[in-house]
Scaffold this motif. Structure first.
Motif, PDB file in Angstrom:
ATOM      1  N   ARG A  94       0.834  -1.214   0.000  1.00  0.00           N
ATOM      2  CA  ARG A  94       0.000   0.000   0.000  1.00  0.00           C
ATOM      3  C   ARG A  94       0.865   1.260   0.000  1.00  0.00           C
ATOM      4  N   ILE A  95       1.905   1.263   0.813  1.00  0.00           N
ATOM      5  CA  ILE A  95       2.780   2.441   0.885  1.00  0.00           C
ATOM      6  C   ILE A  95       3.458   2.693  -0.455  1.00  0.00           C
ATOM      7  N   MET A  96       3.972   1.643  -1.085  1.00  0.00           N
ATOM      8  CA  MET A  96       4.632   1.814  -2.388  1.00  0.00           C
ATOM      9  C   MET A  96       3.666   2.316  -3.453  1.00  0.00           C
ATOM     10  N   LEU A  97       2.454   1.775  -3.468  1.00  0.00           N
ATOM     11  CA  LEU A  97       1.493   2.155  -4.498  1.00  0.00           C
ATOM     12  C   LEU A  97       0.846   3.509  -4.253  1.00  0.00           C
ATOM     13  N   GLY A  98       0.666   3.871  -2.989  1.00  0.00           N
ATOM     14  CA  GLY A  98      -0.076   5.090  -2.685  1.00  0.00           C
ATOM     15  C   GLY A  98       0.733   6.239  -2.118  1.00  0.00           C
ATOM     16  N   GLY A  99       1.935   5.963  -1.643  1.00  0.00           N
ATOM     17  CA  GLY A  99       2.708   6.997  -0.976  1.00  0.00           C
ATOM     18  C   GLY A  99       2.326   7.087   0.494  1.00  0.00           C
ATOM     19  N   LEU A 100       3.029   7.931   1.223  1.00  0.00           N
ATOM     20  CA  LEU A 100       2.822   8.059   2.666  1.00  0.00           C
ATOM     21  C   LEU A 100       3.101   9.495   3.081  1.00  0.00           C
ATOM     22  N   VAL A 101       2.222  10.051   3.903  1.00  0.00           N
ATOM     23  CA  VAL A 101       2.428  11.403   4.427  1.00  0.00           C
ATOM     24  C   VAL A 101       2.146  11.421   5.927  1.00  0.00           C
ATOM     25  N   GLY A 102       2.754  12.382   6.591  1.00  0.00           N
ATOM     26  CA  GLY A 102       2.451  12.615   7.995  1.00  0.00           C
ATOM     27  C   GLY A 102       3.344  11.838   8.937  1.00  0.00           C
ATOM     28  N   PRO A 103       3.071  12.006  10.215  1.00  0.00           N
ATOM     29  CA  PRO A 103       3.888  11.340  11.232  1.00  0.00           C
ATOM     30  C   PRO A 103       3.676   9.830  11.223  1.00  0.00           C
ATOM     31  N   ILE A 104       4.746   9.120  11.566  1.00  0.00           N
ATOM     32  CA  ILE A 104       4.683   7.665  11.673  1.00  0.00           C
ATOM     33  C   ILE A 104       5.688   7.233  12.740  1.00  0.00           C
ATOM     34  N   THR A 105       5.295   6.259  13.551  1.00  0.00           N
ATOM     35  CA  THR A 105       6.181   5.731  14.585  1.00  0.00           C
ATOM     36  C   THR A 105       6.755   4.412  14.089  1.00  0.00           C
ATOM     37  N   VAL A 106       8.080   4.342  14.075  1.00  0.00           N
ATOM     38  CA  VAL A 106       8.782   3.132  13.634  1.00  0.00           C
ATOM     39  C   VAL A 106       9.706   2.702  14.769  1.00  0.00           C
ATOM     40  N   LYS A 107       9.535   1.460  15.215  1.00  0.00           N
ATOM     41  CA  LYS A 107      10.344   0.908  16.301  1.00  0.00           C
ATOM     42  C   LYS A 107      10.336   1.826  17.519  1.00  0.00           C
ATOM     43  N   GLY A 108       9.159   2.390  17.809  1.00  0.00           N
ATOM     44  CA  GLY A 108       8.999   3.222  18.998  1.00  0.00           C
ATOM     45  C   GLY A 108       9.437   4.666  18.848  1.00  0.00           C
ATOM     46  N   GLN A 109       9.990   5.048  17.708  1.00  0.00           N
ATOM     47  CA  GLN A 109      10.439   6.424  17.507  1.00  0.00           C
ATOM     48  C   GLN A 109       9.504   7.132  16.526  1.00  0.00           C
ATOM     49  N   LEU A 110       9.093   8.334  16.907  1.00  0.00           N
ATOM     50  CA  LEU A 110       8.198   9.126  16.072  1.00  0.00           C
ATOM     51  C   LEU A 110       8.996   9.880  15.007  1.00  0.00           C
ATOM     52  N   TYR A 111       8.556   9.746  13.773  1.00  0.00           N
ATOM     53  CA  TYR A 111       9.111  10.494  12.641  1.00  0.00           C
ATOM     54  C   TYR A 111       7.988  11.400  12.156  1.00  0.00           C
TER      55      TYR A 111
END
Length: 174
Positions: A94-111
């Motif tokens: 889904r991310i590859m096909l649609g793109g991604l925006v906004g904050p996201i938490t990966v491995k407990g760290q907020l980006y």
């Protein structure tokens, strides 16, 4: 008569300009189109997903996610150990096909505030390969993704980029 000739000349120039722009656009698309997959074919005719995936990664993902998938400066999350990449197959597709925006938490760290463009123009084989490559590299050990799995989701991707919240909702609905 002179006015008619001027109008005809103006119309001809407009049409010629439109044709030149159209041809230029088509040439630009052709120059940036992914090439044939022949160099990644195995003797049995299948695609070497790891080789193709690494090629796609180096051309398209390296600048932001870095050589070892560790993420980069300017709020780019890592791919190493990323739950968004390895927990299921549908989310990274889904991310590859649609793109991604906004904050996201990966491995407990907020980006915060990141943007990832949609890569749907790469085609199903290339998307499957790059996702397989990233899901099997740098200590990640997730199942490979097939082109048919990308194709199955392609038609259901909304016209706007994904957010972390919408991806979580989509996971619940799978």
């Amino acid at each position: 008569m002179a006015a008619a000739n001027k109008s005809l000349l103006a119309a001809t120039l407009v049409i010629a300009g439109i044709l030149v722009l159209g041809i230029g656009y088509l040439l630009l698309l052709a120059l940036n189109a992914p090439g044939p997959l022949d160099e990644f074919r195995l003797p049995d005719g299948s695609i070497d997903q790891m080789a193709l995936g690494k090629n796609v990664y180096m051309k398209n993902c390296l600048a932001c996610h870095m050589a070892e998938g560790q993420g980069g400066p300017n709020n780019v999350p890592p791919l190493v150990g990323s739950e968004w990449l390895i927990e299921d197959k549908e989310t990274p597709i889904r991310i590859m096909l649609g793109g991604l925006v906004g904050p996201i938490t990966v491995k407990g760290q907020l980006y915060e505030g990141g943007i990832m463009a949609r890569w749907s123009h790469l085609g199903d084989e290339r998307i499957a390969a790059v996702l397989t490559y990233t899901r099997k590299s740098w200590g990640n050990d997730a199942e490979p993704i097939g082109a048919e799995e990308v194709a199955a989701l392609r038609g259901s991707i909304p016209p706007r980029p994904w957010t972390a919240e919408r991806l979580i909702e989509a996971r619940r609905n799978d």
